[in-house]
Scaffold this motif. Structure first.
Motif, PDB file in Angstrom:
ATOM      1  N   ASN A 210     -21.753  -3.024  38.169  1.00 31.94           N
ATOM      2  CA  ASN A 210     -21.381  -3.866  37.036  1.00 31.94           C
ATOM      3  C   ASN A 210     -20.766  -5.163  37.557  1.00 31.94           C
ATOM      4  OD1 ASN A 210     -18.187  -3.478  36.882  1.00 31.94           O
ATOM      5  ND2 ASN A 210     -19.094  -1.451  37.270  1.00 31.94           N
ATOM      6  N   PRO A 211     -20.997  -6.282  36.868  1.00 35.08           N
ATOM      7  CA  PRO A 211     -20.573  -7.590  37.398  1.00 35.08           C
ATOM      8  C   PRO A 211     -19.074  -7.743  37.594  1.00 35.08           C
ATOM      9  CG  PRO A 211     -22.167  -7.862  35.624  1.00 35.08           C
ATOM     10  CD  PRO A 211     -21.793  -6.417  35.645  1.00 35.08           C
ATOM     11  N   ILE A 212     -18.284  -7.014  36.822  1.00 38.76           N
ATOM     12  CA  ILE A 212     -16.835  -7.213  36.888  1.00 38.76           C
ATOM     13  C   ILE A 212     -16.188  -6.400  38.002  1.00 38.76           C
ATOM     14  CG2 ILE A 212     -16.060  -5.379  35.314  1.00 38.76           C
ATOM     15  CD1 ILE A 212     -14.244  -7.478  34.002  1.00 38.76           C
ATOM     16  N   GLY A 213     -16.922  -5.445  38.563  1.00 38.47           N
ATOM     17  CA  GLY A 213     -16.397  -4.652  39.668  1.00 38.47           C
ATOM     18  C   GLY A 213     -15.635  -3.416  39.269  1.00 38.47           C
TER      19      GLY A 213
ATOM     20  N   ASN B  96     -21.389   1.023  26.424  1.00 40.39           N
ATOM     21  CA  ASN B  96     -22.258   0.432  27.432  1.00 40.39           C
ATOM     22  C   ASN B  96     -22.212  -1.086  27.296  1.00 40.39           C
ATOM     23  OD1 ASN B  96     -23.061   2.934  28.381  1.00 40.39           O
ATOM     24  ND2 ASN B  96     -24.901   3.008  27.099  1.00 40.39           N
ATOM     25  N   SER B  97     -21.953  -1.762  28.412  1.00 38.33           N
ATOM     26  CA  SER B  97     -21.803  -3.208  28.405  1.00 38.33           C
ATOM     27  C   SER B  97     -22.388  -3.787  29.673  1.00 38.33           C
ATOM     28  CB  SER B  97     -20.312  -3.567  28.309  1.00 38.33           C
ATOM     29  OG  SER B  97     -20.067  -4.901  28.691  1.00 38.33           O
ATOM     30  N   ILE B  98     -23.068  -4.934  29.550  1.00 35.53           N
ATOM     31  CA  ILE B  98     -23.628  -5.596  30.732  1.00 35.53           C
ATOM     32  C   ILE B  98     -22.527  -6.165  31.610  1.00 35.53           C
ATOM     33  CG2 ILE B  98     -25.822  -6.152  29.622  1.00 35.53           C
ATOM     34  CD1 ILE B  98     -24.735  -9.019  29.235  1.00 35.53           C
ATOM     35  N   LEU B  99     -21.315  -6.243  31.097  1.00 31.65           N
ATOM     36  CA  LEU B  99     -20.202  -6.793  31.859  1.00 31.65           C
ATOM     37  C   LEU B  99     -19.385  -5.715  32.562  1.00 31.65           C
ATOM     38  CD1 LEU B  99     -18.305  -9.102  32.724  1.00 31.65           C
ATOM     39  CD2 LEU B  99     -17.153  -8.859  30.500  1.00 31.65           C
ATOM     40  N   ILE B 100     -18.933  -4.717  31.806  1.00 37.73           N
ATOM     41  CA  ILE B 100     -17.993  -3.742  32.374  1.00 37.73           C
ATOM     42  C   ILE B 100     -18.663  -2.462  32.859  1.00 37.73           C
ATOM     43  CG2 ILE B 100     -16.053  -4.626  31.031  1.00 37.73           C
ATOM     44  CD1 ILE B 100     -16.376  -2.236  29.133  1.00 37.73           C
ATOM     45  N   GLY B 101     -19.936  -2.243  32.490  1.00 39.63           N
ATOM     46  CA  GLY B 101     -20.643  -1.048  32.930  1.00 39.63           C
ATOM     47  C   GLY B 101     -20.981  -0.116  31.790  1.00 39.63           C
TER      48      GLY B 101
END
Length: 365
Positions: free
Chosen positions: A46-49, A148-153
């Motif tokens: 996920n992009p935020i780690g 479910n989120s494209i940012l947080i996973g």
């Protein structure tokens, strides 16, 4: 006489030794509370780690280690704090009680600890022997809302797919919906209802405590959020509960990877507090009140639906929960609703006792 006393003493010793040997053969029935961790594929990259390796607390009933029996499983989802120890350790609540927090009182933790408390509920016959799983759903935004989120996973998939599969693979579980229940508090209460709506083939019973069940009710608080931010929206702030919750909800429901530094679209205009319609529409895609229109049959197919909310809820959840229950009533969805004279978390264990008894009665065993 001495000979007689000697024979009596010898007989007593032999009987005592024999009894001790038999005691050794008897299994010692004890429950366990163990910490496990596993890797969730749904949370990878996920992009935020947010980390994909997640801890959980697992309660195993007396006799689990010495038998072959399979057990029903309750997935117990936290709200605050954002940790697998939320139901275990009062100390994890320290940063969230008092001061600027909406919550001024600790939950009613049992004096003898979680494990012994559950043991007592089973020993009394109030609930059947069961496995209880308490996962960690922490995000870098705090709340993940199990979405479910494209940012947080993929926090929804993490619970519904990865965690369920891990438990069914590594523990003696009943591997069907009738042997599974999900109970949640606050954001976990929201998730319990959402999982019932979207995954009725995975969970047979749901219970929601103080859940966010009507997103438009939360969106009505724009003026309050603006009041927390007199100089503009400058990011989450631990001293601004609703502001931090707004960023967290946005990370789950309206992420925007092209909008740094927080990569979210917020639902309110600053400084008017007006709702931004395009963001509201994104949020409503995750709103269980809205989902009822398409998924009412899912709740009707469940073995049980339990919902409660305190009349003194510090976040004003009471009318939101009432609205959801009224909609279920209008749709002829069978459910149990209870109100009580308490706050968002103050009566957590008293309420959990009610929901555990409810799901225990409805699950296979």
């Amino acid at each position: 006489m001495k000979k007689l006393m000697y024979l009596i003493g010898l007989l007593v010793a032999i009987v005592g030794f024999w009894s001790c040997e038999n005691d050794k053969d008897e299994p010692v029935l004890v429950s366990k509370l163990e910490v496990k961790e596993f890797t969730s594929e749904a949370l990878m990259n996920n992009p935020i780690g947010n980390p994909e390796v997640r801890k959980m607390q697992v309660y195993l009933p007396k006799g689990y280690d010495s038998g072959t029996e399979k057990y029903p499983v309750v997935y117990l989802l936290h709200g605050l704090p954002f940790t697998e120890e939320s139901f275990i350790s009062p100390e994890t609540w320290d940063p969230w009680i008092g001061g600027a927090s909406p919550f001024q009182s600790y939950p009613d933790f049992p004096e003898n600890g979680f494990k012994n408390w559950i043991d007592g509920l089973i020993d009394s016959g109030l609930i059947a022997p069961m496995i209880i799983v308490m996962p960690n759903a922490d995000s870098m935004y705090g709340f993940s809302f199990y979405s479910n989120s494209i940012l947080i996973g993929g926090f929804e998939d993490y619970i519904v797919n990865d965690l369920v599969n891990f438990m069914d693979t590594n523990y003696r579980t009943l591997t069907n919906k009738d042997g599974r229940a999900v109970i949640g508090f606050s954001q976990g209460g929201y998730a319990a209802v959402k999982f019932g709506l979207l995954h009725p083939d995975e969970f047979g019973v749901i219970a929601s405590h103080s859940g966010l069940l009507y997103i438009d009710g939360m969106l009505s608080l724009g003026d309050v959020v603006i009041a927390e931010n007199p100089i503009g929206f400058v990011g989450p702030d631990k001293d601004k509960f609703l502001t931090s919750a707004m960023y967290a909800m946005s990370s789950a429901w309206s992420p925007n990877l092209n909008n740094p530094p927080y990569m979210v679209d917020l639902p309110f205009d600053w400084d008017s507090g007006a709702i931004i319609p395009s963001v509201r529409e994104k949020w409503l895609e995750h709103d269980v009140f809205t989902m009822l229109d398409k998924h009412s049959e899912s709740l009707k197919s469940l073995n049980g639906v339990f919902i409660d909310c305190g009349a003194l809820d510090e976040l004003g959840m009471t009318p939101m929960v009432d609205a959801f229950c009224q909609k279920m009533e209008a749709m002829a969805i069978d459910h149990t609703f209870e109100s009580f004279q308490g706050g968002h978390f103050t009566d957590m264990y008293a309420r959990l006792e009610r929901s555990l008894a409810f799901v225990s009665e409805k699950m296979d065993r």
